[in-house]
Motif scaffolding. Sequence first.
Motif, PDB file in Angstrom:
ATOM      1  N   VAL A 189       0.846  -1.197   0.000  1.00 17.22           N
ATOM      2  CA  VAL A 189       0.000   0.000   0.000  1.00 17.22           C
ATOM      3  C   VAL A 189       0.878   1.242   0.000  1.00 17.22           C
ATOM      4  O   VAL A 189       1.832   1.331   0.777  1.00 17.22           O
ATOM      5  CB  VAL A 189      -0.912   0.020   1.244  1.00 17.22           C
ATOM      6  N   THR A 190       0.595   2.175  -0.888  1.00 19.17           N
ATOM      7  CA  THR A 190       1.371   3.412  -0.902  1.00 19.17           C
ATOM      8  C   THR A 190       0.558   4.536  -1.534  1.00 19.17           C
ATOM      9  O   THR A 190      -0.407   4.298  -2.258  1.00 19.17           O
ATOM     10  CB  THR A 190       2.695   3.246  -1.677  1.00 19.17           C
ATOM     11  N   HIS A 191       0.949   5.768  -1.205  1.00 24.12           N
ATOM     12  CA  HIS A 191       0.347   6.908  -1.893  1.00 24.12           C
ATOM     13  C   HIS A 191       1.368   7.532  -2.845  1.00 24.12           C
ATOM     14  O   HIS A 191       1.087   8.520  -3.504  1.00 24.12           O
ATOM     15  CB  HIS A 191      -0.131   7.949  -0.882  1.00 24.12           C
ATOM     16  N   ASP A 192       2.554   6.897  -2.868  1.00 21.13           N
ATOM     17  CA  ASP A 192       3.649   7.459  -3.660  1.00 21.13           C
ATOM     18  C   ASP A 192       3.675   6.757  -5.022  1.00 21.13           C
ATOM     19  O   ASP A 192       4.032   5.588  -5.136  1.00 21.13           O
ATOM     20  CB  ASP A 192       4.960   7.232  -2.898  1.00 21.13           C
ATOM     21  N   GLN A 193       3.301   7.477  -6.080  1.00 24.24           N
ATOM     22  CA  GLN A 193       3.153   6.816  -7.379  1.00 24.24           C
ATOM     23  C   GLN A 193       4.478   6.311  -7.933  1.00 24.24           C
ATOM     24  O   GLN A 193       4.523   5.255  -8.564  1.00 24.24           O
ATOM     25  CB  GLN A 193       2.466   7.749  -8.373  1.00 24.24           C
ATOM     26  N   SER A 194       5.579   7.005  -7.594  1.00 21.60           N
ATOM     27  CA  SER A 194       6.846   6.549  -8.161  1.00 21.60           C
ATOM     28  C   SER A 194       7.254   5.226  -7.520  1.00 21.60           C
ATOM     29  O   SER A 194       7.815   4.345  -8.170  1.00 21.60           O
ATOM     30  CB  SER A 194       7.941   7.606  -7.983  1.00 21.60           C
ATOM     31  N   GLU A 195       6.944   5.069  -6.207  1.00 19.33           N
ATOM     32  CA  GLU A 195       7.191   3.815  -5.518  1.00 19.33           C
ATOM     33  C   GLU A 195       6.389   2.690  -6.171  1.00 19.33           C
ATOM     34  O   GLU A 195       6.907   1.608  -6.444  1.00 19.33           O
ATOM     35  CB  GLU A 195       6.716   3.975  -4.073  1.00 19.33           C
ATOM     36  N   ALA A 196       5.125   2.982  -6.430  1.00 15.48           N
ATOM     37  CA  ALA A 196       4.249   1.974  -7.024  1.00 15.48           C
ATOM     38  C   ALA A 196       4.757   1.571  -8.394  1.00 15.48           C
ATOM     39  O   ALA A 196       4.830   0.379  -8.731  1.00 15.48           O
ATOM     40  CB  ALA A 196       2.827   2.523  -7.122  1.00 15.48           C
ATOM     41  N   LEU A 197       5.152   2.564  -9.196  1.00 11.51           N
ATOM     42  CA  LEU A 197       5.622   2.257 -10.560  1.00 11.51           C
ATOM     43  C   LEU A 197       6.915   1.448 -10.495  1.00 11.51           C
ATOM     44  O   LEU A 197       7.129   0.540 -11.295  1.00 11.51           O
ATOM     45  CB  LEU A 197       5.845   3.557 -11.332  1.00 11.51           C
TER      46      LEU A 197
END
Lengths: 369, 580
Positions: free
Chosen positions: A201-209
């Motif tokens: 779970v994250t709100h950080d899109q770069s982490e998710a990508l």
Amino acid sequence: MLAVQNLSTEYPGDHGQAVKAAQDVTFGVEQGRLFTLLGPSGCGKTTTLRSIAGLERPRAGEISVGGTVVFSSSRNVFVAPNRRGFGMVFQSYAIWPHMNVFQNVAFPLEVGDRRYSRGQIKESVMRVLAAVQLDHLADRDATKLSGGQQQRLALARALVREPALLLLDEPLSNLDAKLRERMRFELKRLQRELRITTVYVTHDQSEALALSHQIAVMNEGRVVQIGSPRDVYERPANQFVADFVGNTNFVDGHVIAVTPVDGADAMCVVRTEIGDVHVTSSLPLKTDERVSISVRPEDVELVEVRPEGRNVWEGRVDQKVFLGEAVDFQVKVGPRTLLSRRHPTLRTKVGESIFVQLHADKCVVLTVA
Amino acid sequence: MTTSSPALDAPVEASERRAPFDWKWIVLGLSVAFTVYIAVIPLGFLLWQSFRTPQTAAVDAVFTLENYITAYGTTETLRLLWTSIQFALGTAIFAFGIGTALAWMNERTNTPFKRVFFALSIIPLVIPSILFTVAWIFLASPQIGILNLVAASWFGIEEPVLNIYSLAGMIWVDGLHYSPMAFLLMTAAFRAMDPSLEESATMSGANIFQVAWRVTLRLTWPAVVATVLILFVRSIEAFEVPALLGLPVGIQVFTSAIYQAVHRYPSQVGLASSYAVALLVITTVGVFAVSRLSSQGSRYATMTGKGFRPRQIDLGRWRWLTAGIFLVYFLLIVVLPFAVLLWSSFQRFYAVPSAEALQNLTLDSYRFILSYPNLGRTVLNSLFLSFSAATIVMLVTAVICWIVVKTKIRGRWLLDNVASLPMVFPGLVLGLSIMIFYLNVDVGIYGTIWIMLLAYITRFMPYGLRYSTTSMLQIHKELEESAAMSGASWSTTFRRVILPLLKPGLLAGWIYVMIVSIRELSTSILLYSPDTQVVSIVIWELWENGQYVELSALGVLFIIALFMLVLAAQWLGKKYGVKE
């Protein structure tokens, strides 16, 4: 491996009313994959994760892991969190301050249903501590660790039982920027090596990508798009996803011509405030339909001499921000300002004129709700 | 996003039935039942009794409104109410004034030696109210008060300057005695405040007094009102000062009126109960107001969690004045009272200090005390009661506050209120209710030590609960959830994660409950029997018998023992507490 079906979770708000945190959430994760729930705060991603963990009791839906149903509202099944056998890393890491590093990691082996001998516990703990490179700190007080070490300790504790499923709740958000980037690689390496099914779970899109095999973008309690990182970034399903995942320019307008090309795609012309834009789209568009075009800043070409081809306008540099590895230009085209990210070799000065070019296949047409 | 383990509101599932037996529901159920039993039952019986005539061998008790008519049918009662309020309000404001000034000097100024002072501020807490009052009688009574005699011989003032047997005297003694409490509460309030709020006022050009008045005081306003209210409630239920200073000159407040009604012959329990009901109404309103205030406290949001040290105000040369104030205060509250007790304990008959009296120093009174009948028994009773009460209170409140803080069980706020209910009971009223209950419902504990234990537990439950709740709130819920995710059952989590993390709070609460139990007087005085005497009761009896020097000897020993106990407990706490 993990299947979440029509999950809905509510919790009582401050005034006793039910707050709908997750609504009708459905997704599946294959064995060994890293699946990310991405969204702004309050979108229900953490609630969804906690429902999978068993820390929240959903109102409706079904959750099964490896064929075992751990929650089902219709069959009235709810397995307590301590009997699900998952590993979880919390946002705060939740390192127990009254235990040292070794004791923290050994705890899951001591309290579960399965009994382990002292030797087995020591062996497993040291193995997992070695995997996160904390084996030399086993005897240290857990509170005396740095942020990055605490994060790895939390991970080791979650992994020590070799869980079927690993749940990660914003595990990197408490780290400073440099460390976060390093831990991102570590986490990815570890997950790929152990091939452990993971929900992140994250709100950080770069982490998710950077980390995910698959991403589910959530908004206001619902999943709005599921896809690979590239899909989500390059083919956002709607304005919310385009806006939340990465930066983008929106240019609103209406369709004035649709020309079918080969396959599913069609060539359209959209009349906007900067002029007529030629785009390719797989959506079934009709003329006069109101649409919004999303273009990533790195796809907004800037050239000082008028280039060949379509979708070219003359603009003026309004603002410039030097970022080191790139320069952000704000370019005024007619009444609109477009954001463009360019290589620092482009040195056009503020106030000078410049040509803007958009490539038809980089323009994503989104229907306006 | 939400607190708790949802398993709690979940009915037992098919999949859970195979699970090993979990002690959770038994522990929770017993704790809740126990709390409700001890907190609610006495109150019910007190109300019931206030509508009954006195029961004698000849006549059974019947329903009556007579008690209320006797109690409230006269202007005498209005005077009683007025005196009580004057006394309580005076005490509250006096104690608050001293406590706040000291807290401000200690937290916000560069007064020299303030660290020493803060360390010393715990000492007044170990001096029991009855000894403090007696000491001040020795110091400022019109007949034998040392301060009056000093004034007479040094300045030639014939009339006694100080008269401790007056409303002002009562306020002085009780206010001094409660001032450490005000000091601690206001210190906490100052510490909770973000000092940058004050600093920005300084940067805007405000001087020290403008900052203190317009920013500090305004921001700590909820704490100010809450502190005054708590002090008011505590002083309106104070028993020792009104009994020792008020009764001899006919100044009556509610507590002394209740005591007299019980000790009249025949005993007017019904009348005492109806007085007690009035007192209960006042304290209930006060406690309710405090709890409302503190629940609104978050609105002021003075906590930032940033741990920087506040800039201290440089007082310049005035800092020697504030140091002097600390010194005088410490003299008044510890040194003088203890010195006068020490002096009188070495006399054969009470005499004021003089060269002649110095010749007559003797250890007789210590011999008398050490050979006092049943002394060993009495001391054992005190120790047993305080240790057991502290232990049971802290264990039960640990479970109670877990339910209140960490679960979503419906009606948990009710449990919090029920466990806090004894807070509104003045000690004397609680003793009265418990006495009435076990007189009527004979389960064989009346007159035994168990009734006193029960009374102590009831009385100090709310204080224990505050300590447990404060530390429970600091335990991040994820620490508990991660134990569940590690496969730990509820009881394992409670034993291996929650209790160890609560340990510092539980230990602090344990020490506090132990100290207040061991000096408890106003509840015990209605419940003790010759076999179950405690030390504070012996002091009371010595006072009633006029055995002042013996009382002083016992008092000196008692204070020293309490002091050692506190030191030992703190040392233990440091040794076995959780490392920060």
